[in-house]
Design a protein around this motif. Structure first.
Motif, short mmCIF file in Angstrom:
data_model
loop_
_atom_site.label_atom_id
_atom_site.label_comp_id
_atom_site.label_asym_id
_atom_site.label_seq_id
_atom_site.Cartn_x
_atom_site.Cartn_y
_atom_site.Cartn_z
N LEU A 1 0.81 -1.22 0.00
CA LEU A 1 0.00 0.00 0.00
C LEU A 1 0.85 1.27 0.00
CD1 LEU A 1 -2.70 -1.13 2.60
CD2 LEU A 1 -2.88 -1.15 0.10
N GLU A 2 2.15 1.15 -0.17
CA GLU A 2 3.05 2.30 -0.10
C GLU A 2 2.67 3.44 -1.04
OE1 GLU A 2 5.90 4.86 1.10
OE2 GLU A 2 5.22 3.02 2.08
N PRO A 3 2.21 3.18 -2.27
CA PRO A 3 1.80 4.32 -3.12
C PRO A 3 0.68 5.13 -2.50
CG PRO A 3 2.13 2.36 -4.46
CD PRO A 3 2.20 1.91 -3.03
N ALA A 4 -0.23 4.50 -1.77
CA ALA A 4 -1.29 5.23 -1.09
C ALA A 4 -0.75 5.98 0.13
CB ALA A 4 -2.40 4.27 -0.67
N VAL A 5 0.20 5.34 0.82
CA VAL A 5 0.80 5.96 2.00
C VAL A 5 1.52 7.25 1.61
CG1 VAL A 5 2.55 5.66 3.82
CG2 VAL A 5 1.01 3.77 3.22
N ARG A 6 2.16 7.27 0.46
CA ARG A 6 2.87 8.49 0.02
C ARG A 6 1.91 9.65 -0.19
NH1 ARG A 6 6.06 4.71 -3.10
NH2 ARG A 6 4.82 5.15 -4.97
N SER A 7 0.65 9.36 -0.37
CA SER A 7 -0.37 10.41 -0.50
C SER A 7 -1.03 10.74 0.84
CB SER A 7 -1.44 9.98 -1.50
OG SER A 7 -0.89 9.83 -2.79
N GLY A 8 -0.54 10.11 1.92
CA GLY A 8 -1.06 10.41 3.24
C GLY A 8 -2.09 9.42 3.77
#
Length: 229
Positions: free
Chosen positions: A106-113
């Motif tokens: 889920l890291e791509p979502a985490v980078r968006s907060g």
């Protein structure tokens, strides 16, 4: 009307798992924003009547909790694709149900907060409301950053499951255990019913139902107690 503290929930994945998870969260008082389209719209409608069908980007933007229940090989690309179109929101909860992944996927979502959660209910989903009863007799593997682990555990409880914390590094081993148990059960039942059908036993699945259930229950009790019964 939802109770205070409830979330607007969007479900990505209209297969066997997504609609059931949505129904369980709806039963816990959360508001279902919508679900993405699937290959069997009648099944999703039967489990989630009246819930809107939406495209994934719009669904994500409208949801406080996004549940992703898609096939294993689709999950990384889906999360990354939604990040590319700017769908993920700061402070949004993103939960996936895949047994093999922890929260790294889920890291791509985490980078968006977004806040990453991984919750896998350990049942064999049929995609029907019968699964709701099974959830209340099951455990769920929970993986999340330490600060938000209580949120993942609370959501597992709201699904009806008893949460068990699985570390990120241990998710592949956990998935192997789940796959081994599932594939073994299906293989043995398939082989035994084939033999009975070959000798003329009508409804071999029904014939073996009580035997298989009681045998597995006994084996699980022996594992739990350490003593043969």
């Amino acid at each position: 009307m939802t109770r205070a503290g409830r979330l607007n929930v969007g479900i990505i994945g209209a297969g066997h798992v997504g609609p059931v998870i949505g129904a369980a969260l709806g039963g816990a008082g959360h508001a279902l924003v919508g679900i993405t389209a699937g290959s069997d719209p009648d099944r999703a409608t039967a489990v989630l009547p009246g819930v809107a069908v939406m495209g994934a980007p719009d669904l994500v933007r409208a949801s406080q909790l996004v549940v992703i229940a898609v096939p294993h090989d689709q999950l990384p690309g889906l999360v990354a694709g939604l990040a590319e179109v700017g769908a993920w929101q700061p402070g949004q909860l993103v939960l996936h149900t895949d047994p093999a992944y922890g929260t790294d996927v889920l890291e791509p979502a985490v980078r968006s907060g977004a806040i990453p959660l991984a919750v896998h209910p350990a049942i064999s989903f049929t995609g029907t409301t019968l699964d709701l009863r099974q959830l209340h007799a099951s455990y769920a593997a929970v993986t999340a950053p330490a600060m938000v682990l209580p949120i993942a555990q609370a959501l597992a409880v709201e699904l009806g499951c008893e949460p068990v914390v699985i570390e990120e590094a241990d998710r592949p081993a956990y998935a192997e255990a789940i796959s081994t148990a599932s594939e073994f059960a299906r293989s043995i039942v398939g082989q035994a019913t084939g033999i009975l059908r070959g000798i003329g036993v009508e409804n071999p699945g029904g014939y073996l139902s009580a035997l298989v259930s009681s045998t597995f229950d006994r084996a699980l009790r022996e594992v739990s107690t350490g003593d043969p019964l």
